[in-house]
Design a protein around this motif. Sequence first.
Motif, PDB file in Angstrom:
ATOM      1  N   THR A 149      -9.199  29.375   2.820  1.00  0.00           N
ATOM      2  CA  THR A 149     -10.033  30.422   3.402  1.00  0.00           C
ATOM      3  C   THR A 149     -10.827  31.123   2.307  1.00  0.00           C
ATOM      4  OG1 THR A 149      -8.132  31.926   3.292  1.00  0.00           O
ATOM      5  CG2 THR A 149      -8.542  30.821   5.391  1.00  0.00           C
ATOM      6  N   HIS A 153     -12.425  37.343   2.384  1.00  0.00           N
ATOM      7  CA  HIS A 153     -11.726  37.791   3.588  1.00  0.00           C
ATOM      8  C   HIS A 153     -10.239  38.074   3.336  1.00  0.00           C
ATOM      9  CE1 HIS A 153     -15.279  36.907   5.807  1.00  0.00           C
ATOM     10  NE2 HIS A 153     -15.160  35.591   5.747  1.00  0.00           N
ATOM     11  N   ALA A 154      -9.807  38.007   2.086  1.00  0.00           N
ATOM     12  CA  ALA A 154      -8.373  38.117   1.786  1.00  0.00           C
ATOM     13  C   ALA A 154      -7.756  39.405   2.313  1.00  0.00           C
ATOM     14  CB  ALA A 154      -8.140  37.999   0.277  1.00  0.00           C
ATOM     15  N   GLU A 157      -8.486  41.173   7.980  1.00  0.00           N
ATOM     16  CA  GLU A 157      -7.832  40.416   9.049  1.00  0.00           C
ATOM     17  C   GLU A 157      -8.837  39.848  10.039  1.00  0.00           C
ATOM     18  OE1 GLU A 157      -5.155  41.319  13.011  1.00  0.00           O
ATOM     19  OE2 GLU A 157      -5.158  42.791  11.383  1.00  0.00           O
ATOM     20  N   LEU A 160     -10.918  37.043   8.549  1.00  0.00           N
ATOM     21  CA  LEU A 160     -10.180  35.783   8.427  1.00  0.00           C
ATOM     22  C   LEU A 160     -10.115  35.050   9.763  1.00  0.00           C
ATOM     23  CD1 LEU A 160      -7.177  36.715   6.101  1.00  0.00           C
ATOM     24  CD2 LEU A 160      -8.787  34.840   5.728  1.00  0.00           C
ATOM     25  N   TRP A 163     -13.559  33.692  10.640  1.00  0.00           N
ATOM     26  CA  TRP A 163     -13.951  32.587   9.764  1.00  0.00           C
ATOM     27  C   TRP A 163     -13.227  31.302  10.143  1.00  0.00           C
ATOM     28  CZ3 TRP A 163     -11.802  29.188   6.262  1.00  0.00           C
ATOM     29  CH2 TRP A 163     -12.705  28.520   5.424  1.00  0.00           C
ATOM     30  N   CYS A 164     -11.930  31.381  10.411  1.00  0.00           N
ATOM     31  CA  CYS A 164     -11.174  30.183  10.801  1.00  0.00           C
ATOM     32  C   CYS A 164     -11.711  29.618  12.111  1.00  0.00           C
ATOM     33  CB  CYS A 164      -9.685  30.510  10.926  1.00  0.00           C
ATOM     34  SG  CYS A 164      -8.870  30.848   9.345  1.00  0.00           S
ATOM     35  N   ILE A 187      -3.962  30.440   3.864  1.00  0.00           N
ATOM     36  CA  ILE A 187      -4.270  31.867   3.948  1.00  0.00           C
ATOM     37  C   ILE A 187      -3.428  32.635   2.928  1.00  0.00           C
ATOM     38  CG2 ILE A 187      -4.122  33.897   5.468  1.00  0.00           C
ATOM     39  CD1 ILE A 187      -4.931  32.160   7.763  1.00  0.00           C
ATOM     40  N   GLY A 193      -3.833  39.040   5.578  1.00  0.00           N
ATOM     41  CA  GLY A 193      -3.735  37.599   5.772  1.00  0.00           C
ATOM     42  C   GLY A 193      -2.599  37.234   6.712  1.00  0.00           C
ATOM     43  N   ALA A 196      -3.456  38.042  10.225  1.00  0.00           N
ATOM     44  CA  ALA A 196      -4.371  37.036  10.765  1.00  0.00           C
ATOM     45  C   ALA A 196      -3.616  35.769  11.148  1.00  0.00           C
ATOM     46  CB  ALA A 196      -5.461  36.718   9.737  1.00  0.00           C
ATOM     47  N   CYS A 208      -1.797  27.443  10.239  1.00  0.00           N
ATOM     48  CA  CYS A 208      -1.938  28.191   8.986  1.00  0.00           C
ATOM     49  C   CYS A 208      -0.778  27.902   8.047  1.00  0.00           C
ATOM     50  CB  CYS A 208      -1.988  29.695   9.264  1.00  0.00           C
ATOM     51  SG  CYS A 208      -3.263  30.194  10.432  1.00  0.00           S
TER      52      CYS A 208
END
Length: 369
Positions: A149, A153-154, A157, A160, A163-164, A187, A193, A196, A208
Amino acid sequence: MSVARGVARTALGGPRKARRIRAATTVRRSVARRAALASLATQPVGGSALESLNAYGAAVDVSLHPQDATGAPAPSACVNAASMLHAFRSSDHTGPVAEAVYAHLSREQWAACLQEPGYSLWSCVLDTASANEAARLAGEVTGRVVVATRARHAHDEEGLVRWCEHMLDLAKSVGVKQPHKKLLFRIPATYEGLAAVERLESRGTAQCDVSTACRAHIQAAVNADASSVTVQVGAADALMGEGAGVALVAEAYERAEKVGGKSKVCAASVRSADKAAALCGADFVLLPQSIIAELAQRPPVPRTVGGHQATDNNEATLSLPVDGGRAALEAAAGSEVTRAVELGVSAEAEAEKEFAAYMCRIYASCGEA
C-alpha cells in the motif's frame, strides 16, 4: 460511543459478537484435527527437516522470481514503488528509456492519468503501472501477488480502504481474475492500518497482510482477522533478544487458534536453518534457497508451533487498551517497535518519491514537462 472509540474497539480487540458466532460455526481447525496433531507434536514427521515443515505448513522459497529462467514457477511476487522503478530501469526495451516507461502504460491509460482531476499524475502512473505489473505477475506465480500500500496512507484509515478498493478495480480492468482473491495487500502495522484491515476483511473486500515484530501488533492483526500475519523473526530477535522471533511465531499461531478466524501465520526474515527448524508448524516459513537446501539434508524435526493444547499464560495481555486509540497501541507495542514501523513507512515513502522524481525526469526529457 464515538466513531473513534468504536473503531478502536474493533481494530484493537474489543467485543466481536458477530465474529464469535461465525467462529463457532467455522472453526479455523477442527478440534479433532488439533487433537490428532497434538499427539504427533513430539514425533518428527517426514524424512527430513524440510519435509517436517511441509507436513504442517509450507517452506516457501523466496529466492525464486517470476523472471528466473529455472522453469520453476515462483510461489508469490511483490509489487511496490521500488520494484516498479527496478522494472523500468532494467527493461529490455531496445529504444530510449522514456519509451520503456511509456510502454508500461497503454495510450488510454496515459490519457486517463493526464485528464484525471484531483489525482496526482505520478500517483496515477504508479498505481496504474502497479496494476499492470500485478496482472503480469498474477499469471506467473502459483500463489498471490503482494501489493504494498502507499506510504502516504499509512496513518489514513479511510485513504487505505479507498486505495485498496481502487487498486482492485484497476487490477480487474487490466485482466486480473478475481483480484480480491489473487492480490494480498501489505498494510503497515499502524493504528489506522489495522483499523483499515478490519474494515476490508470484514466486508470481504480485500485480503490483507500485516507485517510485525511484536506481541501487540500480532494480537491486533489477528483480532482484525487479517488474512495473514507475517512475523519478522530477525527483527524481533534484534528488538527483544535472541529467540524472541520464534516465540512470537508460536504465540501468533496460538492467538489465531483462540480467536478462530482465518489468519494464517507466516514467518519471515529467518536467517538460519536452526531457526527454520524451530518454526515447524507455522503456516508459511519464507526461506532462501540455501536454507531450504540445508533443511533437506537435516533429519526430521518435531512440531514446535501449534499442535498442542493452547495455554492461557498470556491471556492477560491479549486484550489491548481500546480507549486510547493510536496512543494505546503504540504504548503496548513499545517505542522501539513503533519507531521500526515508522522507519519502514519512511522507506516506502522515499521509494515513492524516487519514482516520482525519476518519472518527472523522463517526462521532461520528452519535452512534455
